[in-house]
Motif scaffolding. Structure first.
Motif, PDB file in Angstrom:
ATOM      1  N   PRO A  23       0.833  -1.215   0.000  1.00  0.00           N
ATOM      2  CA  PRO A  23       0.000   0.000   0.000  1.00  0.00           C
ATOM      3  C   PRO A  23       0.864   1.260   0.000  1.00  0.00           C
ATOM      4  CG  PRO A  23       0.081  -0.953   2.192  1.00  0.00           C
ATOM      5  CD  PRO A  23       0.804  -1.907   1.296  1.00  0.00           C
ATOM      6  N   LYS A  24       0.349   2.304  -0.624  1.00  0.00           N
ATOM      7  CA  LYS A  24       1.073   3.567  -0.669  1.00  0.00           C
ATOM      8  C   LYS A  24       0.976   4.282   0.680  1.00  0.00           C
ATOM      9  CE  LYS A  24       0.464   4.275  -5.630  1.00  0.00           C
ATOM     10  NZ  LYS A  24      -0.066   5.170  -6.699  1.00  0.00           N
ATOM     11  N   ALA A  25       2.045   4.939   1.054  1.00  0.00           N
ATOM     12  CA  ALA A  25       2.100   5.630   2.351  1.00  0.00           C
ATOM     13  C   ALA A  25       1.033   6.714   2.442  1.00  0.00           C
ATOM     14  CB  ALA A  25       3.488   6.232   2.557  1.00  0.00           C
ATOM     15  N   VAL A  26       0.764   7.398   1.318  1.00  0.00           N
ATOM     16  CA  VAL A  26      -0.250   8.467   1.327  1.00  0.00           C
ATOM     17  C   VAL A  26      -1.617   7.897   1.662  1.00  0.00           C
ATOM     18  CG1 VAL A  26      -1.398  10.216  -0.081  1.00  0.00           C
ATOM     19  CG2 VAL A  26       1.055   9.806  -0.361  1.00  0.00           C
ATOM     20  N   TYR A  27      -1.924   6.722   1.100  1.00  0.00           N
ATOM     21  CA  TYR A  27      -3.212   6.080   1.373  1.00  0.00           C
ATOM     22  C   TYR A  27      -3.329   5.679   2.842  1.00  0.00           C
ATOM     23  CZ  TYR A  27      -6.764   2.404   1.438  1.00  0.00           C
ATOM     24  OH  TYR A  27      -7.840   1.633   1.759  1.00  0.00           O
ATOM     25  N   LEU A  28      -2.239   5.120   3.389  1.00  0.00           N
ATOM     26  CA  LEU A  28      -2.255   4.704   4.795  1.00  0.00           C
ATOM     27  C   LEU A  28      -2.459   5.897   5.716  1.00  0.00           C
ATOM     28  CD1 LEU A  28       0.651   2.076   4.801  1.00  0.00           C
ATOM     29  CD2 LEU A  28      -1.801   1.640   4.740  1.00  0.00           C
ATOM     30  N   GLN A  29      -1.773   7.005   5.408  1.00  0.00           N
ATOM     31  CA  GLN A  29      -1.903   8.197   6.249  1.00  0.00           C
ATOM     32  C   GLN A  29      -3.308   8.780   6.178  1.00  0.00           C
ATOM     33  OE1 GLN A  29       1.259  10.596   4.711  1.00  0.00           O
ATOM     34  NE2 GLN A  29       2.857   9.620   5.973  1.00  0.00           N
ATOM     35  N   SER A  30      -3.945   8.679   4.992  1.00  0.00           N
ATOM     36  CA  SER A  30      -5.286   9.243   4.826  1.00  0.00           C
ATOM     37  C   SER A  30      -6.334   8.515   5.649  1.00  0.00           C
ATOM     38  CB  SER A  30      -5.689   9.213   3.345  1.00  0.00           C
ATOM     39  OG  SER A  30      -5.905   7.871   2.917  1.00  0.00           O
ATOM     40  N   ILE A  31      -6.065   7.252   5.996  1.00  0.00           N
ATOM     41  CA  ILE A  31      -7.038   6.494   6.796  1.00  0.00           C
ATOM     42  C   ILE A  31      -6.586   6.374   8.254  1.00  0.00           C
ATOM     43  CG2 ILE A  31      -7.871   5.178   4.827  1.00  0.00           C
ATOM     44  CD1 ILE A  31      -6.138   2.849   5.710  1.00  0.00           C
ATOM     45  N   GLY A  32      -5.537   7.139   8.601  1.00  0.00           N
ATOM     46  CA  GLY A  32      -5.122   7.172   9.998  1.00  0.00           C
ATOM     47  C   GLY A  32      -4.253   6.010  10.420  1.00  0.00           C
ATOM     48  N   VAL A  33      -3.559   5.376   9.471  1.00  0.00           N
ATOM     49  CA  VAL A  33      -2.680   4.252   9.797  1.00  0.00           C
ATOM     50  C   VAL A  33      -1.235   4.685   9.558  1.00  0.00           C
ATOM     51  CG1 VAL A  33      -2.041   1.879   9.243  1.00  0.00           C
ATOM     52  CG2 VAL A  33      -4.436   2.579   9.166  1.00  0.00           C
ATOM     53  N   ARG A  34      -0.376   4.442  10.514  1.00  0.00           N
ATOM     54  CA  ARG A  34       1.031   4.802  10.382  1.00  0.00           C
ATOM     55  C   ARG A  34       1.746   3.794   9.488  1.00  0.00           C
ATOM     56  NH1 ARG A  34       0.289   4.539  15.700  1.00  0.00           N
ATOM     57  NH2 ARG A  34       1.830   2.857  15.905  1.00  0.00           N
ATOM     58  N   PRO A  35       2.453   4.249   8.447  1.00  0.00           N
ATOM     59  CA  PRO A  35       3.158   3.323   7.547  1.00  0.00           C
ATOM     60  C   PRO A  35       4.145   2.416   8.277  1.00  0.00           C
ATOM     61  CG  PRO A  35       3.073   5.521   6.588  1.00  0.00           C
ATOM     62  CD  PRO A  35       2.557   5.650   7.982  1.00  0.00           C
ATOM     63  N   GLU A  36       4.750   2.927   9.376  1.00  0.00           N
ATOM     64  CA  GLU A  36       5.718   2.103  10.097  1.00  0.00           C
ATOM     65  C   GLU A  36       5.076   0.884  10.766  1.00  0.00           C
ATOM     66  OE1 GLU A  36       4.908   5.861  12.639  1.00  0.00           O
ATOM     67  OE2 GLU A  36       5.271   5.357  10.529  1.00  0.00           O
ATOM     68  N   GLN A  37       3.732   0.922  10.950  1.00  0.00           N
ATOM     69  CA  GLN A  37       3.055  -0.248  11.509  1.00  0.00           C
ATOM     70  C   GLN A  37       3.236  -1.482  10.627  1.00  0.00           C
ATOM     71  OE1 GLN A  37      -0.877   2.035  12.471  1.00  0.00           O
ATOM     72  NE2 GLN A  37      -0.958   0.134  13.629  1.00  0.00           N
ATOM     73  N   PHE A  38       3.380  -1.254   9.324  1.00  0.00           N
ATOM     74  CA  PHE A  38       3.502  -2.368   8.392  1.00  0.00           C
ATOM     75  C   PHE A  38       4.952  -2.817   8.218  1.00  0.00           C
ATOM     76  CE2 PHE A  38      -0.521  -0.456   7.470  1.00  0.00           C
ATOM     77  CZ  PHE A  38      -1.348  -1.522   7.195  1.00  0.00           C
ATOM     78  N   GLY A  39       5.881  -1.925   8.497  1.00  0.00           N
ATOM     79  CA  GLY A  39       7.296  -2.292   8.450  1.00  0.00           C
ATOM     80  C   GLY A  39       7.721  -2.864   7.100  1.00  0.00           C
TER      81      GLY A  39
END
Length: 584
Positions: A485-501
């Motif tokens: 998933p793209k980092a911009v998409y994750l941030q838009s739904i309130g999920v931190r990209p680092e959670q996915f590592g």
């Protein structure tokens, strides 16, 4: 003494008085000695079939190999004939024990299908010689093996065979459209709507809609009338899909047929009605709950399908994380208090409660439930069905339950102050109480109880924990595809990209095994709020759900969204599913 009576007496120690009583009944009313003994519960049907098998040298198969049914064998045999005589032909390769049947095919009969073992005909009564001869002649078969099986088992095999070869619902509708004038006349003239074996197109269509929905694992069937159209949809894994769009003129007959099956008043179309009926598809027993409401364009029906043959889930099947599972197991063994499960309709609350009750159901514990409706029968637990028509409400039933010396009480739902007050008092007087509420998350349950009229000090004294839950669809293991998933998409739904590592997650694609949906089955995501001393103190000050949630999160409560993300990372479901069922 007859040979059958001798075998039953020797093998199963049949009581002489029971045998004499059965002989008297046979002398007065006629009938089979074995069937009379079964009716009088002197022996079981399985014992009778074993004895008949010993008498006639015919094997008894308690189960029939339904997976190897050859539906072509019954294309020439009316279903009424098979049901009347309780017999069914099978194209069988292996016996239910997985051992070969021991039959040899007849090489002189080229019309026989390629079956390694030959034909098997299952009968309930080996003395039905004439009917058996007629069946063999209709099928035009040279040799076969006769086996004995129970009446219900044979009926299930018959139903499955005819269901397998039945025309599709779409084809049935097309045929009806091609012959609309004659069918309309038939609908007006026929008086046999109660005859399930009728070949009336409407009856065949309703039967097929139900059986097709059961095969697709649907939980509900919707019949929706609109101004110029009529739509049939079914809900699979929480999502509605179009099943059929019959012509508008079929609507009244289709609705009337279902109302007749549910023993509802077909003349009353202005008021909502409720009813139920049972159906059997293959080896599945389905309880169908029917609800009708009047709309501007006709009656709208919803059928809720409850599979009574399915096994109850255990705690480990719900989808709880290991810490959550351990916490639930500890809470379920508490001596007293209230444990609430919250969520919208259809979020699996009842399934969770049944799993908890099943885990603590022991001979030394008295468990009583009051439900609306009783969805599954549980051995060793007394279950009460709410019945408003005779004023058997949750509150009235609960007042009687507490006088039955229960250890554990399950209340289907807390709907009013009276029910809530009795639940609280029960918890404070040494009972463990389970119940449900309709709220969006765990902290909102406290606000809801106060809104009903329960005092905050009683809530803090009695409530042990609140579980919020949702159901997410599980990815089909045959067609799920990994992606980043793209980092911009994750941030838009309130999920931190680092959670996915950097780990890949999966998306739904679709294949034949999952009906092109990309998902198969559902699993729970949970939010467990345990009432700590700090939370109890806060509830005495305020019942603002936002402040309660903030403190619970501060105490390391895993929210619904967080539990869903964990399941996304585990490759169980998708981000879209978690977003669909949770709020930010």
């Amino acid at each position: 003494m007859s040979q059958l009576a001798g075998i039953l007496t020797k093998t199963y120690r049949l009581d002489g008085e029971a045998l004499a009583a059965a002989e008297r009944v046979r002398a007065e009313k006629g009938g089979s000695l074995g069937d009379i003994l079964v009716q009088q519960k002197a022996i079981t049907e399985a014992q009778l079939l074993d004895a008949l098998g010993a008498q006639f040298g015919v094997p008894h198969w308690p189960k029939l190999p339904l997976n190897d049914i050859d539906a072509e064998l019954v294309t020439k045999v009316p279903i009424q004939f098979l049901r009347k005589h309780s017999m069914v032909p099978l194209g069988c390769r292996k016996a239910p024990s997985a051992a070969d049947c021991g039959l040899t095919p007849n090489p002189s009969d080229p019309s026989r299908p390629a079956c390694q073992a030959g034909y098997v005909i299952a009968v309930r009564d080996p003395l039905e010689f004439q009917a058996l001869d007629d069946l063999v002649r209709l099928l035009n078969i040279a040799d076969y093996q006769l086996v004995l099986s129970g009446r219900d088992t044979i009926q299930s095999a018959i139903n499955l065979q005819y269901d397998l070869r039945r025309d599709s619902a779409a084809q049935l509708v097309q045929d009806m459209e091609d012959n609309s004038s004659s069918i309309l006349h038939e609908i007006e003239e026929t008086a046999d709507l109660l005859d399930d074996t009728s070949d009336a197109p409407i009856i065949k269509l309703v039967n097929h809609i139900i059986s097709q929905s059961i095969k697709a694992r649907a939980s509900d069937i919707h019949f929706e009338p609109y101004q110029n159209s009529f739509t049939v949809r079914y809900r699979v894994d929480g999502i509605l899909y179009d099943l059929l769009t019959p012509p508008k003129w079929i609507q009244p007959a289709l609705i009337s047929r279902i109302k007749v099956m549910a023993k509802m008043n077909i003349a009353e179309k202005r008021l909502p009605q409720d009813g139920r009926f049972d159906v059997r598809v293959g080896d599945q027993d389905i309880d169908v709950r029917v609800s009708t409401i009047p709309t501007s364009f006709g009656e709208r029906l919803v059928l809720r399908l409850l599979n009574k043959s399915g096994h109850l889930l255990g705690l480990t099947d719900l989808g709880l994380s290991l810490p959550g599972l351990g916490l639930l197991q500890r809470l379920a063994t508490a001596p007293n208090g209230i444990i609430l499960v919250t969520g919208p309709t259809g979020s699996g609350k009842t399934t969770t409660l049944y799993a908890i009750l099943q885990s603590i159901n022991k001979p030394g514990i008295n468990i009583i439930t009051i439900e609306d409706p009783v969805e599954y029968q549980m051995k060793g637990i007394s279950q009460i069905q709410v019945n408003p028509k005779i004023d058997l409400t949750f509150a009235r039933g609960l007042r009687s339950i507490v006088r039955q010396d229960p250890d554990v009480i399950l209340i289907g739902e807390i709907r009013d102050k009276e029910t809530a007050d009795i639940a609280v008092q029960s918890a404070l007087t040494g009972h463990l109480v389970f119940s449900t509420l309709h709220t969006n998350d765990s902290p909102s349950a406290i606000t809801r109880l106060v809104d009903i009229g329960v005092e905050p000090f009683l809530i803090s004294s009695s409530v042990l924990a609140v579980f919020a839950q949702r159901l997410v669809r599980v990815l089909c293991t045959d067609c799920k595809q990994p992606y980043q998933p793209k980092a911009v998409y994750l941030q838009s739904i309130g999920v931190r990209p680092e959670q996915f590592g950097g780990r890949p997650i999966y998306k739904a694609t679709g294949c034949e095994k999952c009906f092109q949906t990309g998902y198969r089955g559902r699993l729970g995501i949970f939010e467990i709020m345990v009432m700590s001393e700090e939370l109890k103190g806060l509830i005495l000050q305020t019942f603002d759900s936002n402040r309660i949630k903030a403190l619970a999160v501060q105490e390391k409560m895993t929210t619904l969204r967080e539990d869903g993300i964990d399941k996304v990372l585990a490759g169980v479901t998708t981000l879209e599913e978690v977003l669909r069922v949770t709020q930010g």
